[in-house]
Design a protein around this motif. Sequence first.
Motif, PDB file in Angstrom:
ATOM      1  N   LEU A  71      -2.555  14.628   6.364  1.00 27.09           N
ATOM      2  CA  LEU A  71      -2.848  13.575   7.335  1.00 27.09           C
ATOM      3  C   LEU A  71      -3.318  12.289   6.654  1.00 27.09           C
ATOM      4  O   LEU A  71      -3.012  11.183   7.117  1.00 27.09           O
ATOM      5  CB  LEU A  71      -3.895  14.067   8.336  1.00 27.09           C
ATOM      6  CG  LEU A  71      -3.433  15.222   9.238  1.00 27.09           C
ATOM      7  CD1 LEU A  71      -4.557  15.645  10.174  1.00 27.09           C
ATOM      8  CD2 LEU A  71      -2.198  14.833  10.030  1.00 27.09           C
ATOM      9  N   MET A  72      -4.044  12.407   5.548  1.00 27.57           N
ATOM     10  CA  MET A  72      -4.409  11.221   4.777  1.00 27.57           C
ATOM     11  C   MET A  72      -3.151  10.502   4.286  1.00 27.57           C
ATOM     12  O   MET A  72      -3.035   9.275   4.391  1.00 27.57           O
ATOM     13  CB  MET A  72      -5.261  11.607   3.569  1.00 27.57           C
ATOM     14  CG  MET A  72      -6.726  11.816   3.845  1.00 27.57           C
ATOM     15  SD  MET A  72      -7.649  12.210   2.316  1.00 27.57           S
ATOM     16  CE  MET A  72      -7.539  10.641   1.449  1.00 27.57           C
ATOM     17  N   GLY A  73      -2.234  11.279   3.737  1.00 29.26           N
ATOM     18  CA  GLY A  73      -0.994  10.688   3.254  1.00 29.26           C
ATOM     19  C   GLY A  73      -0.189  10.061   4.375  1.00 29.26           C
ATOM     20  O   GLY A  73       0.398   8.985   4.200  1.00 29.26           O
ATOM     21  N   ALA A  74      -0.164  10.738   5.526  1.00 32.65           N
ATOM     22  CA  ALA A  74       0.568  10.190   6.667  1.00 32.65           C
ATOM     23  C   ALA A  74      -0.048   8.880   7.126  1.00 32.65           C
ATOM     24  O   ALA A  74       0.655   7.912   7.438  1.00 32.65           O
ATOM     25  CB  ALA A  74       0.576  11.203   7.809  1.00 32.65           C
ATOM     26  N   ALA A  75      -1.386   8.828   7.145  1.00 32.67           N
ATOM     27  CA  ALA A  75      -2.067   7.591   7.528  1.00 32.67           C
ATOM     28  C   ALA A  75      -1.762   6.476   6.536  1.00 32.67           C
ATOM     29  O   ALA A  75      -1.545   5.313   6.915  1.00 32.67           O
ATOM     30  CB  ALA A  75      -3.577   7.824   7.608  1.00 32.67           C
ATOM     31  N   GLY A  76      -1.728   6.834   5.251  1.00 33.65           N
ATOM     32  CA  GLY A  76      -1.386   5.846   4.244  1.00 33.65           C
ATOM     33  C   GLY A  76       0.041   5.359   4.377  1.00 33.65           C
ATOM     34  O   GLY A  76       0.325   4.170   4.203  1.00 33.65           O
ATOM     35  N   ALA A  77       0.952   6.302   4.693  1.00 30.40           N
ATOM     36  CA  ALA A  77       2.354   5.925   4.865  1.00 30.40           C
ATOM     37  C   ALA A  77       2.528   4.986   6.056  1.00 30.40           C
ATOM     38  O   ALA A  77       3.252   3.989   5.979  1.00 30.40           O
ATOM     39  CB  ALA A  77       3.214   7.179   5.054  1.00 30.40           C
ATOM     40  N   VAL A  78       1.847   5.306   7.150  1.00 36.92           N
ATOM     41  CA  VAL A  78       1.917   4.434   8.327  1.00 36.92           C
ATOM     42  C   VAL A  78       1.308   3.075   8.001  1.00 36.92           C
ATOM     43  O   VAL A  78       1.850   2.020   8.363  1.00 36.92           O
ATOM     44  CB  VAL A  78       1.193   5.083   9.527  1.00 36.92           C
ATOM     45  CG1 VAL A  78       1.083   4.094  10.683  1.00 36.92           C
ATOM     46  CG2 VAL A  78       1.945   6.329   9.980  1.00 36.92           C
ATOM     47  N   GLY A  79       0.176   3.095   7.295  1.00 40.49           N
ATOM     48  CA  GLY A  79      -0.457   1.845   6.909  1.00 40.49           C
ATOM     49  C   GLY A  79       0.429   0.999   6.018  1.00 40.49           C
ATOM     50  O   GLY A  79       0.575  -0.211   6.216  1.00 40.49           O
TER      51      GLY A  79
END
Length: 450
Positions: free
Chosen positions: A389-397
């Motif tokens: 989820l951290m990576g997903a948030a970073g990808a979205v960001g």
Amino acid sequence: MTTTSTTALDPQRVQRRTVFLLSSSQLLSGIGNGATLSIGSLLAVDLSGSEAWAGSITTVLTLAAAIAALPLARLAESRGRRVGLVTGLVAAMAGALLIIASVMGQSFVLLLLGAAFLGLGTAANLQARFAAVDLAEPGHRGRSLSTVVWAITIGAVAGPNLIQPGAAVGSALGLAPIAGPFVFSAAGLFLAAVLLFAGLRPDPLLLSRRLALEAKGEGDAGTQTARGTVRSGLRAVQSSPLAMLALAAVVAAHGVMVAVMSMTPLHLQQLVGGSHAGHHGGTTDSTDALVIIGITISLHIAGMFALSPLWGWLTDKAGRLQTIAMGHGLLLVAVFIAGFGQHEPVLVTAGLILLGLGWSAATIAGSTLLAESVAADARVTVQGVSDTLMGAAGAVGGATSGLLLAWIGYQGLNVASSVLAAAVLALALVMLARRRAPVAGNGAMSQPPA
């Protein structure tokens, strides 16, 4: 793990050795991420021919890290931390070599593929912090975790400043100058993988399981764990309000940090190039811009890692929730300084330093709280879900930051990012107020239950 009885081992001696090895590997592997963060957006614009792709490298890298997090956690569950970490580092080394090839072949596709493989190294580096607490005593979990996070400082700060030395190395090897820093990246990742493969024995995760089983008088029985999934990990998190807040803290902090950080090099390039108002002007080979970008990203990464021991100490002494609140408070201050000081490189740099500090506090305290707020048999899966989820948030960001920069400018990007930090800060303060009411003065928050 071998079949040797764990009674012959001193768990705390193994813990100290484990933290030292993990810290050393983080130092070496940090060079790779530092170089990618500092010039990745510039390479993307050069090879794609469009500023619209400026955030693509950060997006691909963080998305790959998100996708790889749970498989690497499953690998750690079945084979131990050593195998999972080494696998991610070797893949990242291949990614650095692919980026070199992309520059030489002027291939945007190879650049994206290299970024994806580097994302596996990011996932491994994130999981190294959890490996540091497998054998840690409860009162030292924050400090053990933060020591490993801190160790990446030297390599990560050096990475952005290897642009000019890397250019010399690249020229000596017959490579394009901008590909040179990734020679250092590949070498650092290779050495980190070798160090962990040879030295991380006994494996901390497998040893901690055997110790737990022996304490129950079960010997080696039941050492196989169930296959973790995102769904099972989320169920474990949902069973604990503290775990839910911890997960929100690390995910939101990562999303805010990546969104702002990934567009700062492009903003500074345009600013130093003399285009304060528009999104044109400035050149990718501007020496002044590259130097300022390198310094800014170096200081940002220093903020992310250099004070990690302080945040680890505060996590153990002041409390998990208090440190989470500090972290998200710093993120709020950071985005307002960088956003409203967008025309001054010094203020942008100051904002990026505070952005790194806020990320560090929230990530260390949140990761520590998460690890001790779920059942032991679900811990590794939850850690993998957290990193996913951290990576997903970073990808979205990373994916949305370029669009926001084009639509509402650098200031607007920072203000928009503040919403996530404000929401988590409010939740942490509310939970602190609720927990203090019935247990005021007894210090319970310094050591939340596992």
